[in-house]
Design a protein around this motif. Sequence first.
Motif, mmCIF file in Angstrom:
data_model
loop_
_atom_site.group_PDB
_atom_site.id
_atom_site.type_symbol
_atom_site.label_atom_id
_atom_site.label_comp_id
_atom_site.label_asym_id
_atom_site.label_seq_id
_atom_site.Cartn_x
_atom_site.Cartn_y
_atom_site.Cartn_z
ATOM 1 N N LEU A 1 46.956 -21.350 18.870
ATOM 2 C CA LEU A 1 46.487 -22.708 18.564
ATOM 3 C C LEU A 1 47.393 -23.753 19.201
ATOM 4 O O LEU A 1 46.920 -24.765 19.732
ATOM 5 C CB LEU A 1 46.429 -22.905 17.052
ATOM 6 C CG LEU A 1 45.393 -22.061 16.299
ATOM 7 C CD1 LEU A 1 45.565 -22.229 14.790
ATOM 8 C CD2 LEU A 1 43.979 -22.432 16.721
ATOM 9 N N ARG B 1 46.905 -27.105 22.397
ATOM 10 C CA ARG B 1 47.084 -28.532 22.136
ATOM 11 C C ARG B 1 47.727 -29.219 23.329
ATOM 12 O O ARG B 1 48.611 -28.641 23.975
ATOM 13 C CB ARG B 1 47.954 -28.730 20.890
ATOM 14 C CG ARG B 1 47.369 -28.144 19.628
ATOM 15 C CD ARG B 1 48.164 -28.560 18.415
ATOM 16 N NE ARG B 1 47.723 -27.837 17.226
ATOM 17 C CZ ARG B 1 48.406 -26.863 16.649
ATOM 18 N NH1 ARG B 1 49.575 -26.501 17.145
ATOM 19 N NH2 ARG B 1 47.926 -26.251 15.573
ATOM 20 N N ASP C 1 34.895 -25.706 16.006
ATOM 21 C CA ASP C 1 36.135 -26.462 15.845
ATOM 22 C C ASP C 1 36.161 -27.662 16.796
ATOM 23 O O ASP C 1 36.577 -28.759 16.403
ATOM 24 C CB ASP C 1 37.334 -25.558 16.115
ATOM 25 C CG ASP C 1 38.659 -26.244 15.826
ATOM 26 O OD1 ASP C 1 38.933 -26.495 14.639
ATOM 27 O OD2 ASP C 1 39.400 -26.532 16.782
ATOM 28 N N LEU D 1 35.095 -21.298 18.079
ATOM 29 C CA LEU D 1 35.839 -22.296 18.852
ATOM 30 C C LEU D 1 34.993 -23.543 19.083
ATOM 31 O O LEU D 1 35.495 -24.676 19.009
ATOM 32 C CB LEU D 1 36.275 -21.704 20.191
ATOM 33 C CG LEU D 1 37.162 -20.452 20.129
ATOM 34 C CD1 LEU D 1 37.513 -19.977 21.536
ATOM 35 C CD2 LEU D 1 38.418 -20.701 19.321
ATOM 36 N N PRO E 1 40.522 -26.404 20.335
ATOM 37 C CA PRO E 1 40.702 -24.959 20.176
ATOM 38 C C PRO E 1 41.137 -24.293 21.483
ATOM 39 O O PRO E 1 40.918 -24.828 22.576
ATOM 40 C CB PRO E 1 39.298 -24.486 19.778
ATOM 41 C CG PRO E 1 38.383 -25.465 20.448
ATOM 42 C CD PRO E 1 39.095 -26.785 20.352
ATOM 43 N N PRO E 2 41.748 -23.127 21.386
ATOM 44 C CA PRO E 2 42.061 -22.348 22.585
ATOM 45 C C PRO E 2 40.788 -21.774 23.184
ATOM 46 O O PRO E 2 39.713 -21.855 22.576
ATOM 47 C CB PRO E 2 42.976 -21.239 22.047
ATOM 48 C CG PRO E 2 42.551 -21.072 20.620
ATOM 49 C CD PRO E 2 42.172 -22.450 20.149
ATOM 50 N N VAL F 1 42.701 -16.508 23.064
ATOM 51 C CA VAL F 1 42.667 -15.780 21.798
ATOM 52 C C VAL F 1 42.907 -14.288 22.031
ATOM 53 O O VAL F 1 43.696 -13.641 21.328
ATOM 54 C CB VAL F 1 41.322 -16.000 21.077
ATOM 55 C CG1 VAL F 1 41.186 -15.064 19.879
ATOM 56 C CG2 VAL F 1 41.197 -17.455 20.620
ATOM 57 N N LEU G 1 39.094 -22.887 11.620
ATOM 58 C CA LEU G 1 39.391 -21.976 12.721
ATOM 59 C C LEU G 1 40.647 -21.150 12.458
ATOM 60 O O LEU G 1 40.660 -19.938 12.694
ATOM 61 C CB LEU G 1 39.545 -22.763 14.030
ATOM 62 C CG LEU G 1 39.891 -21.925 15.272
ATOM 63 C CD1 LEU G 1 38.807 -20.886 15.533
ATOM 64 C CD2 LEU G 1 40.085 -22.832 16.486
ATOM 65 N N ARG G 2 41.706 -21.778 11.979
ATOM 66 C CA ARG G 2 42.946 -21.029 11.746
ATOM 67 C C ARG G 2 42.717 -19.920 10.720
ATOM 68 O O ARG G 2 43.196 -18.786 10.896
ATOM 69 C CB ARG G 2 44.058 -21.962 11.276
ATOM 70 C CG ARG G 2 45.411 -21.258 11.103
ATOM 71 C CD ARG G 2 46.512 -22.229 10.699
ATOM 72 N NE ARG G 2 47.806 -21.554 10.661
ATOM 73 C CZ ARG G 2 48.272 -20.868 9.632
ATOM 74 N NH1 ARG G 2 47.522 -20.769 8.522
ATOM 75 N NH2 ARG G 2 49.460 -20.284 9.678
ATOM 76 N N VAL H 1 48.631 -16.279 15.716
ATOM 77 C CA VAL H 1 47.546 -17.254 15.590
ATOM 78 C C VAL H 1 48.064 -18.658 15.885
ATOM 79 O O VAL H 1 47.451 -19.416 16.655
ATOM 80 C CB VAL H 1 46.918 -17.196 14.181
ATOM 81 C CG1 VAL H 1 45.975 -18.373 13.960
ATOM 82 C CG2 VAL H 1 46.168 -15.878 13.994
ATOM 83 N N ASP H 2 49.190 -19.016 15.296
ATOM 84 C CA ASP H 2 49.731 -20.359 15.511
ATOM 85 C C ASP H 2 50.156 -20.560 16.965
ATOM 86 O O ASP H 2 50.061 -21.668 17.501
ATOM 87 C CB ASP H 2 50.906 -20.612 14.571
ATOM 88 C CG ASP H 2 50.462 -20.785 13.116
ATOM 89 O OD1 ASP H 2 49.279 -21.134 12.905
ATOM 90 O OD2 ASP H 2 51.285 -20.567 12.212
ATOM 91 N N GLY I 1 38.527 -30.829 17.054
ATOM 92 C CA GLY I 1 39.705 -30.008 17.305
ATOM 93 C C GLY I 1 39.904 -29.714 18.779
ATOM 94 O O GLY I 1 39.040 -30.019 19.614
#
Length: 199
Positions: free
Chosen positions: A193, A197, A150, A147, A157-158, A163, A86-87, A189-190, A155
């Motif tokens: 993400l 979390r 992921d 997404l 994901p957002p 996004v 995804l990243r 991007v980071d 994961g």
Amino acid sequence: MTTASSPAPRRRPGGRTARTRASVHDAVRKLLATGRTDLTVREVAELSGVHEVTIYRRWGSIETLVLDVATAKLNEEAPFPDTGDLRTDLLIWAKAVASQLQRGDGYAFFKALAAAASPAFGTPPEHARLHAGDYLQSRAAEIQHALDRDAEKGGTPPTVDMVLDVILAPLYLRALWGYAPHSEVEVLVDRALAAARPH
């Protein structure tokens, strides 16, 4: 004369409708490539050779036409990547957007889209929501697919909105106000993400 045993005439794939759409789309792309954003149906008709009435009947307005062309251009030239990570997907996509905004034709498309889809440029809110939704629908579906992949791998994901808000909006805002597109897309991007979390 066609008889019962004669094969029915075969229609050419696409036919006149496809040729009309291709001619009109090509005219819009050529006009936007010059840096123009205030297009009119009349000049599109003159350049494409397609009558104004036909364009209005098919698209209804220059705003709808520009959005249709932009959606086609997006799907043809910048499909959302599918690397399995995804990243990496988001980085490739964000860098492609930033690169497009640095090109004259890419920035012209962005300005034309903003004028067509935003109340800030005088477009009625109902009209803006309708056509902005049309434009974003295909890209949002591709992002959602990434997404979902992921999430299936465990994961967090957002959301698609995150996004668009955290990655795409800063790139467009900088372009709108004349700043250079964000050179550090990794930061955007980071940030998206990390926001997804659990804290």
